[in-house]
Write a protein that holds these residues in place. Structure first.
Motif, PDB file in Angstrom:
ATOM      1  N   PHE A   1     -17.479  15.374  91.243  1.00 15.82           N
ATOM      2  CA  PHE A   1     -18.485  16.383  90.900  1.00 15.82           C
ATOM      3  C   PHE A   1     -18.882  16.306  89.437  1.00 15.82           C
ATOM      4  O   PHE A   1     -19.938  16.816  89.042  1.00 15.82           O
ATOM      5  CB  PHE A   1     -17.943  17.791  91.200  1.00 15.82           C
ATOM      6  N   ILE A   2     -18.072  15.681  88.589  1.00 16.89           N
ATOM      7  CA  ILE A   2     -18.408  15.642  87.166  1.00 16.89           C
ATOM      8  C   ILE A   2     -19.364  14.499  86.828  1.00 16.89           C
ATOM      9  O   ILE A   2     -19.903  14.437  85.732  1.00 16.89           O
ATOM     10  CB  ILE A   2     -17.149  15.520  86.288  1.00 16.89           C
ATOM     11  N   ILE A   3     -19.569  13.598  87.764  1.00 18.22           N
ATOM     12  CA  ILE A   3     -20.455  12.463  87.529  1.00 18.22           C
ATOM     13  C   ILE A   3     -21.899  12.944  87.441  1.00 18.22           C
ATOM     14  O   ILE A   3     -22.311  13.808  88.208  1.00 18.22           O
ATOM     15  CB  ILE A   3     -20.280  11.425  88.661  1.00 18.22           C
TER      16      ILE A   3
ATOM     17  N   GLY B   1      -9.298  27.447  83.903  1.00 17.66           N
ATOM     18  CA  GLY B   1      -9.296  26.773  85.193  1.00 17.66           C
ATOM     19  C   GLY B   1     -10.625  26.151  85.549  1.00 17.66           C
ATOM     20  O   GLY B   1     -10.786  25.577  86.625  1.00 17.66           O
ATOM     21  N   LYS B   2     -11.605  26.247  84.637  1.00 18.43           N
ATOM     22  CA  LYS B   2     -12.947  25.731  84.916  1.00 18.43           C
ATOM     23  C   LYS B   2     -13.222  24.497  84.053  1.00 18.43           C
ATOM     24  O   LYS B   2     -13.240  24.590  82.831  1.00 18.43           O
ATOM     25  CB  LYS B   2     -13.998  26.802  84.628  1.00 18.43           C
ATOM     26  N   PRO B   3     -13.440  23.346  84.669  1.00 15.71           N
ATOM     27  CA  PRO B   3     -13.808  22.169  83.885  1.00 15.71           C
ATOM     28  C   PRO B   3     -15.199  22.340  83.300  1.00 15.71           C
ATOM     29  O   PRO B   3     -16.057  23.003  83.888  1.00 15.71           O
ATOM     30  CB  PRO B   3     -13.767  21.032  84.906  1.00 15.71           C
TER      31      PRO B   3
ATOM     32  N   ARG C   1     -18.078  16.343  74.968  1.00  8.07           N
ATOM     33  CA  ARG C   1     -16.748  16.123  75.533  1.00  8.07           C
ATOM     34  C   ARG C   1     -16.557  16.837  76.865  1.00  8.07           C
ATOM     35  O   ARG C   1     -17.082  17.921  77.074  1.00  8.07           O
ATOM     36  CB  ARG C   1     -15.690  16.631  74.534  1.00  8.07           C
ATOM     37  N   PHE C   2     -15.794  16.196  77.736  1.00  3.97           N
ATOM     38  CA  PHE C   2     -15.437  16.819  79.009  1.00  3.97           C
ATOM     39  C   PHE C   2     -14.037  17.408  78.894  1.00  3.97           C
ATOM     40  O   PHE C   2     -13.083  16.730  78.503  1.00  3.97           O
ATOM     41  CB  PHE C   2     -15.461  15.798  80.147  1.00  3.97           C
ATOM     42  N   TRP C   3     -13.925  18.696  79.221  1.00  6.02           N
ATOM     43  CA  TRP C   3     -12.651  19.418  79.188  1.00  6.02           C
ATOM     44  C   TRP C   3     -12.251  19.747  80.621  1.00  6.02           C
ATOM     45  O   TRP C   3     -12.969  20.443  81.335  1.00  6.02           O
ATOM     46  CB  TRP C   3     -12.776  20.705  78.377  1.00  6.02           C
ATOM     47  N   LEU C   4     -11.106  19.237  81.045  1.00  6.47           N
ATOM     48  CA  LEU C   4     -10.597  19.576  82.368  1.00  6.47           C
ATOM     49  C   LEU C   4      -9.930  20.942  82.296  1.00  6.47           C
ATOM     50  O   LEU C   4      -9.026  21.155  81.486  1.00  6.47           O
ATOM     51  CB  LEU C   4      -9.588  18.526  82.835  1.00  6.47           C
ATOM     52  N   GLY C   5     -10.374  21.875  83.118  1.00 11.27           N
ATOM     53  CA  GLY C   5      -9.822  23.225  83.077  1.00 11.27           C
ATOM     54  C   GLY C   5      -8.564  23.357  83.913  1.00 11.27           C
ATOM     55  O   GLY C   5      -8.527  22.928  85.060  1.00 11.27           O
TER      56      GLY C   5
END
Length: 480
Positions: A72-74, A209-211, A226-230
């Motif tokens: 889903f992050i793509i 908890g939310k990316p 930047r991508f932060w994994l939640g």
């Protein structure tokens, strides 16, 4: 109530003045940015931010195809470019006219949308000749593994990104992002500089908890995106719990890293039963890692110094002692960032926050980078000479000869032997072994520019024309 209101007003003014100071001290233009939609015939824009992605015509070879979206992050792009082994084991994108600055380079991967092709390719990725990522089996089913990211310096106004086949499927790439960041971003100490590449190994925002990307967190462009994994817990077996606040957090969006405020408005804290916090991740052994830890005191019950004091242990060693967030940050609701470089000999990196006074441990975000020494490149004159040889001898496509001939060292060009020249600080070519390759061209005079050659083997081919007399100028040539 009046005292609390005055405190909140003071925090708001502090945050406002800090943000104003950043804007006043940073009058630069928008950072240089280029985003490429691989395999696309047209420039496209994607929702929800109307982001522009350029078509990749002229950047590379390979084949285009429709793409799947395994994560889903793509980014919502529909095409990719893939590189069959018949096109050679190394294939590259060359992006020219890139200012000599500091960049976040991010690549997203996808699978070819073909019902007859269900294999997941496994391959290596390099940037500017430095290997920084290896896609392993199962990458397409894990969100964090569907992209690779590195922080690099561009030094010759161009950027090369190469995909190296390992014989397990065709490398496939969905998108490329080159995002300028501050020249001093993630400066970690004396070992940091233009001779290092930082690979993003982990980036977590704790508690929500939310990316999210920086774009989602109201970050500014100088932080890259930047991508932060939640995550709501640091370990599935732990008792820790998330907390959050809507209070303004001071000392955010500051140079050189420009962290968004939102990552400090949530946190993970320990419990009375298990006051410590513990985080563990897999790493490559015998490497150096840069660990960045983020804190802000947002818990309602903690209002003064010494009410929460804890140590931070990394792989059992005390990295930070007696951390008191309010004392070190100066106020509640104020960001605190700590950085430590560690050598990891095993396959696991463990971070433990252990209370020594007062209440439970707390953490807002974690970043971990692998520190990679940037490869020295092959002497420019010799790379140019090899490209002339490639064209003149009509090398078959399967040999590739893309990127740098000698680096990454794990993937040199087929038929090319390299050695490092300490006096020049570059790799040089000391052997060519192109026997029995079906070559049908002529030997170019520019082959004499390979002045470090000790051996040349072109036997078993159908080469035409004369042997260039200029070969006699290669003083070290011993075998022809």
């Amino acid at each position: 109530m009046r005292r609390r209101s005055l405190g909140l007003l003071r925090l708001w003014l502090l945050a406002f003045s800090a943000a104003s100071a950043v804007l006043a001290a940073d009058p630069r233009k928008e950072p240089f940015t280029i985003r490429i939609s691989c395999g696309s015939f047209d420039d496209v824009r994607t929702a929800p931010t109307n982001t522009l992605w350029y078509r990749d015509f002229g950047y590379t070879g390979g084949r285009f195809a429709n793409a799947t979206r395994p994560s889903f992050i793509i980014p919502p792009l529909k095409t990719l470019r893939h590189f069959p082994l018949s096109d050679g084991p190394e294939n590259c994108y060359y992006i020219n006219n890139v200012p000599n600055e500091h960049y976040q380079v991010r690549l997203f991967f996808a699978l070819v949308a073909d019902p007859n092709l269900d294999s997941e390719p496994i391959f290596d990725v390099s940037v500017e000749g430095t290997l920084f990522s290896s896609l392993l089996l199962g990458w397409s089913s894990e969100d964090e593994k569907t992209f690779a990211e590195a922080l690099v310096f561009v030094q010759d106004s161009s950027l090369s990104i190469c995909f190296h086949s390992t014989g397990h499927g065709d490398p496939s790439i969905l998108s490329i992002e080159v995002l300028q960041i501050d020249d001093s971003a993630y400066k970690l100490g004396p070992s940091w500089g233009k001779g290092t590449v930082l690979r993003t190994a982990k980036r977590l925002t704790c508690g929500s908890g939310k990316p999210a990307f920086d774009e989602d967190l109201n970050g500014i462009h100088w932080g890259g995106d930047r991508f932060w994994l939640g995550v709501k817990t640091l370990s599935s077996s732990s008792d820790d719990q998330p907390i959050s606040t809507e209070n303004v957090i001071a000392e955010t969006l500051l140079a050189p890293n420009f962290y968004p405020q939102s990552i400090y408005q949530s946190a993970i804290v320990g419990t009375d039963r298990q006051p410590s916090l513990s985080f563990e991740m897999d790493v490559t052994p015998n490497r150096n890692y840069s660990v960045w830890l983020h804190f802000a005191e947002i818990e309602n019950g903690i209002t003064a110094e010494e009410e929460r004091v804890f140590d931070v242990l990394i792989n059992g060693d005390t990295a930070f002692k007696d951390i008191d967030i309010i004392r070190m940050a100066g106020e509640r609701f104020t960001a605190l960032v700590l950085n430590k470089t560690v050598v990891v000999t095993g396959t696991t990196l463990t971070i433990v926050l252990q209370p020594v006074k007062g209440t439970r441990a707390i953490i807002s975000a974690i970043e971990v980078f692998e520190i990679i020494l940037a490869e020295k490149k092959t002497l420019t004159q010799e790379v140019s000479a090899l490209q002339t040889v490639k064209g003149s001898l009509a090398l078959p496509l399967r040999l590739g000869w893309n990127g740098d001939p000698c680096v990454p060292q794990q993937h040199p060009w087929s038929g090319v032997e390299c050695q490092f020249d300490d006096t020049k600080g570059h790799w040089v070519i000391d052997g060519l072994g192109l026997d029995n390759q079906g070559l049908r061209g002529v030997i170019p005079g520019d082959i004499s520019k390979l002045q470090h050659l000790q051996s040349i083997n072109l036997s078993g081919n159908s080469i035409k024309g004369n042997i260039p007399l200029t070969l006699g100028t290669i003083s070290g040539l011993q075998v022809l």
